[in-house]
Design a protein around this motif. Structure first.
Motif, PDB file in Angstrom:
ATOM      1  N   VAL A 149      41.206  35.076 -27.375  1.00  0.00           N
ATOM      2  CA  VAL A 149      40.449  35.254 -28.620  1.00  0.00           C
ATOM      3  C   VAL A 149      41.253  36.090 -29.614  1.00  0.00           C
ATOM      4  O   VAL A 149      41.337  35.748 -30.805  1.00  0.00           O
ATOM      5  CB  VAL A 149      39.061  35.881 -28.347  1.00  0.00           C
ATOM      6  CG1 VAL A 149      38.386  36.308 -29.644  1.00  0.00           C
ATOM      7  CG2 VAL A 149      38.174  34.905 -27.586  1.00  0.00           C
ATOM      8  N   THR A 186      34.197  33.584 -26.640  1.00  0.00           N
ATOM      9  CA  THR A 186      33.407  34.818 -26.632  1.00  0.00           C
ATOM     10  C   THR A 186      32.137  34.615 -25.813  1.00  0.00           C
ATOM     11  O   THR A 186      31.733  35.499 -25.043  1.00  0.00           O
ATOM     12  CB  THR A 186      33.070  35.253 -28.072  1.00  0.00           C
ATOM     13  OG1 THR A 186      34.302  35.516 -28.756  1.00  0.00           O
ATOM     14  CG2 THR A 186      32.190  36.484 -28.095  1.00  0.00           C
ATOM     15  N   ALA A 210      35.785  45.733 -31.998  1.00  0.00           N
ATOM     16  CA  ALA A 210      36.463  45.036 -30.899  1.00  0.00           C
ATOM     17  C   ALA A 210      37.345  46.002 -30.113  1.00  0.00           C
ATOM     18  O   ALA A 210      37.325  46.016 -28.875  1.00  0.00           O
ATOM     19  CB  ALA A 210      37.292  43.869 -31.437  1.00  0.00           C
ATOM     20  N   SER A 257      37.141  30.394 -30.742  1.00  0.00           N
ATOM     21  CA  SER A 257      36.971  31.821 -30.454  1.00  0.00           C
ATOM     22  C   SER A 257      35.526  32.154 -30.114  1.00  0.00           C
ATOM     23  O   SER A 257      35.253  32.945 -29.205  1.00  0.00           O
ATOM     24  CB  SER A 257      37.412  32.664 -31.653  1.00  0.00           C
ATOM     25  OG  SER A 257      38.783  32.532 -31.869  1.00  0.00           O
ATOM     26  N   MET A 258      34.602  31.551 -30.830  1.00  0.00           N
ATOM     27  CA  MET A 258      33.183  31.798 -30.561  1.00  0.00           C
ATOM     28  C   MET A 258      32.789  31.257 -29.191  1.00  0.00           C
ATOM     29  O   MET A 258      32.032  31.907 -28.455  1.00  0.00           O
ATOM     30  CB  MET A 258      32.326  31.190 -31.681  1.00  0.00           C
ATOM     31  CG  MET A 258      32.483  31.934 -32.995  1.00  0.00           C
ATOM     32  SD  MET A 258      31.761  31.113 -34.430  1.00  0.00           S
ATOM     33  CE  MET A 258      30.054  31.004 -33.999  1.00  0.00           C
ATOM     34  N   GLY A 270      31.824  39.602 -36.574  1.00  0.00           N
ATOM     35  CA  GLY A 270      32.762  38.494 -36.714  1.00  0.00           C
ATOM     36  C   GLY A 270      32.141  37.319 -37.452  1.00  0.00           C
ATOM     37  O   GLY A 270      32.785  36.707 -38.314  1.00  0.00           O
ATOM     38  N   ILE A 271      30.909  37.011 -37.116  1.00  0.00           N
ATOM     39  CA  ILE A 271      30.220  35.912 -37.801  1.00  0.00           C
ATOM     40  C   ILE A 271      29.986  36.264 -39.261  1.00  0.00           C
ATOM     41  O   ILE A 271      30.188  35.433 -40.156  1.00  0.00           O
ATOM     42  CB  ILE A 271      28.903  35.559 -37.071  1.00  0.00           C
ATOM     43  CG1 ILE A 271      29.227  34.909 -35.727  1.00  0.00           C
ATOM     44  CG2 ILE A 271      28.023  34.663 -37.925  1.00  0.00           C
ATOM     45  CD1 ILE A 271      28.025  34.734 -34.813  1.00  0.00           C
ATOM     46  N   PRO A 326      30.852  40.139 -32.019  1.00  0.00           N
ATOM     47  CA  PRO A 326      30.673  38.800 -32.588  1.00  0.00           C
ATOM     48  C   PRO A 326      29.728  38.782 -33.785  1.00  0.00           C
ATOM     49  O   PRO A 326      29.892  37.943 -34.682  1.00  0.00           O
ATOM     50  CB  PRO A 326      30.128  37.964 -31.424  1.00  0.00           C
ATOM     51  CG  PRO A 326      29.706  38.919 -30.386  1.00  0.00           C
ATOM     52  CD  PRO A 326      30.424  40.196 -30.626  1.00  0.00           C
ATOM     53  N   TRP A 337      39.459  37.340 -23.539  1.00  0.00           N
ATOM     54  CA  TRP A 337      39.572  38.179 -24.737  1.00  0.00           C
ATOM     55  C   TRP A 337      40.979  38.148 -25.307  1.00  0.00           C
ATOM     56  O   TRP A 337      41.168  38.193 -26.522  1.00  0.00           O
ATOM     57  CB  TRP A 337      39.143  39.616 -24.444  1.00  0.00           C
ATOM     58  CG  TRP A 337      37.665  39.746 -24.425  1.00  0.00           C
ATOM     59  CD1 TRP A 337      36.882  40.132 -23.378  1.00  0.00           C
ATOM     60  CD2 TRP A 337      36.765  39.465 -25.501  1.00  0.00           C
ATOM     61  NE1 TRP A 337      35.563  40.094 -23.742  1.00  0.00           N
ATOM     62  CE2 TRP A 337      35.458  39.695 -25.038  1.00  0.00           C
ATOM     63  CE3 TRP A 337      36.928  39.029 -26.815  1.00  0.00           C
ATOM     64  CZ2 TRP A 337      34.336  39.516 -25.839  1.00  0.00           C
ATOM     65  CZ3 TRP A 337      35.807  38.848 -27.615  1.00  0.00           C
ATOM     66  CH2 TRP A 337      34.534  39.096 -27.121  1.00  0.00           C
ATOM     67  N   HIS A 392      34.636  44.758 -37.800  1.00  0.00           N
ATOM     68  CA  HIS A 392      34.777  43.812 -36.687  1.00  0.00           C
ATOM     69  C   HIS A 392      35.959  44.191 -35.794  1.00  0.00           C
ATOM     70  O   HIS A 392      35.827  44.252 -34.562  1.00  0.00           O
ATOM     71  CB  HIS A 392      34.959  42.396 -37.250  1.00  0.00           C
ATOM     72  CG  HIS A 392      35.283  41.350 -36.241  1.00  0.00           C
ATOM     73  ND1 HIS A 392      34.430  41.009 -35.207  1.00  0.00           N
ATOM     74  CD2 HIS A 392      36.376  40.554 -36.105  1.00  0.00           C
ATOM     75  CE1 HIS A 392      34.995  40.053 -34.487  1.00  0.00           C
ATOM     76  NE2 HIS A 392      36.176  39.764 -35.005  1.00  0.00           N
TER      77      HIS A 392
END
Length: 161
Positions: free
Chosen positions: A147, A91, A13, A87-88, A69-70, A66, A144, A9
């Motif tokens: 985030v 995003t 990024a 954050s989601m 990330g999830i 993402p 960003w 992740h």
């Protein structure tokens, strides 16, 4: 498994979101040169096309950020955390800014550059929209940034950081 997913992740990024942010930020400057008549017009046209291609390709590849990330959040058991939900949401805002506002305007500029019978009125109209594109790109980058800070600080984290 959590460390592996977190590593992927973070690497995704850095390698995907960073370049699209930089390319999107540089685009208005070169678009202004490419749309205006001047000695730098030809080299700027190539730069505009390259920056647009980078933005499009990295935007598609950036969907993996993402996604990983999830996956990481699920493995770590933090899916309901306020910092993660924020954050989601940010995003999603960044994705909309990039997908609609940034890439849409970039498409218009590249289309205008590809027209053999370019009118100065259309070019001037696009040049007038470039400050707005710069602002939207700045908001994309700021989103960003927030985030990243949320991912590092993680309010309510049990790590003590």
């Amino acid at each position: 498994m959590a460390k592996f997913l977190l590593s992927i992740h973070v690497l995704a990024a850095i390698l995907l979101i960073g370049p699209v942010t930089i390319a999107a930020s540089l685009f208005p400057r070169f678009a202004r040169q490419a749309l205006a008549d001047g000695p730098e017009q030809q080299s700027a046209k190539g730069s505009v096309r390259l920056l647009h291609r980078i933005c499009r390709v990295y935007a598609v590849a950036g969907v993996s950020v993402p996604a990983f990330g999830i996956g990481t959040a699920q493995v770590m058991g933090v899916m309901g955390s306020a910092w993660l939900i924020t954050s989601m949401a940010l995003t999603a805002v960044a994705a909309v800014l990039l997908g609609i506002a940034v890439l849409g305007t970039q498409d218009n500029v590249v289309t205008q550059l590809d027209k053999p019978d370019r009118t100065s009125t259309a070019a001037e109209s696009l040049i007038a929209r470039l400050p707005r594109l710069s602002m939207i790109t700045g908001l994309f980058a700021l989103t960003w940034l927030i985030v990243v800070v949320l991912m590092i600080v993680r309010p309510g984290s049990t790590t003590g950081a």
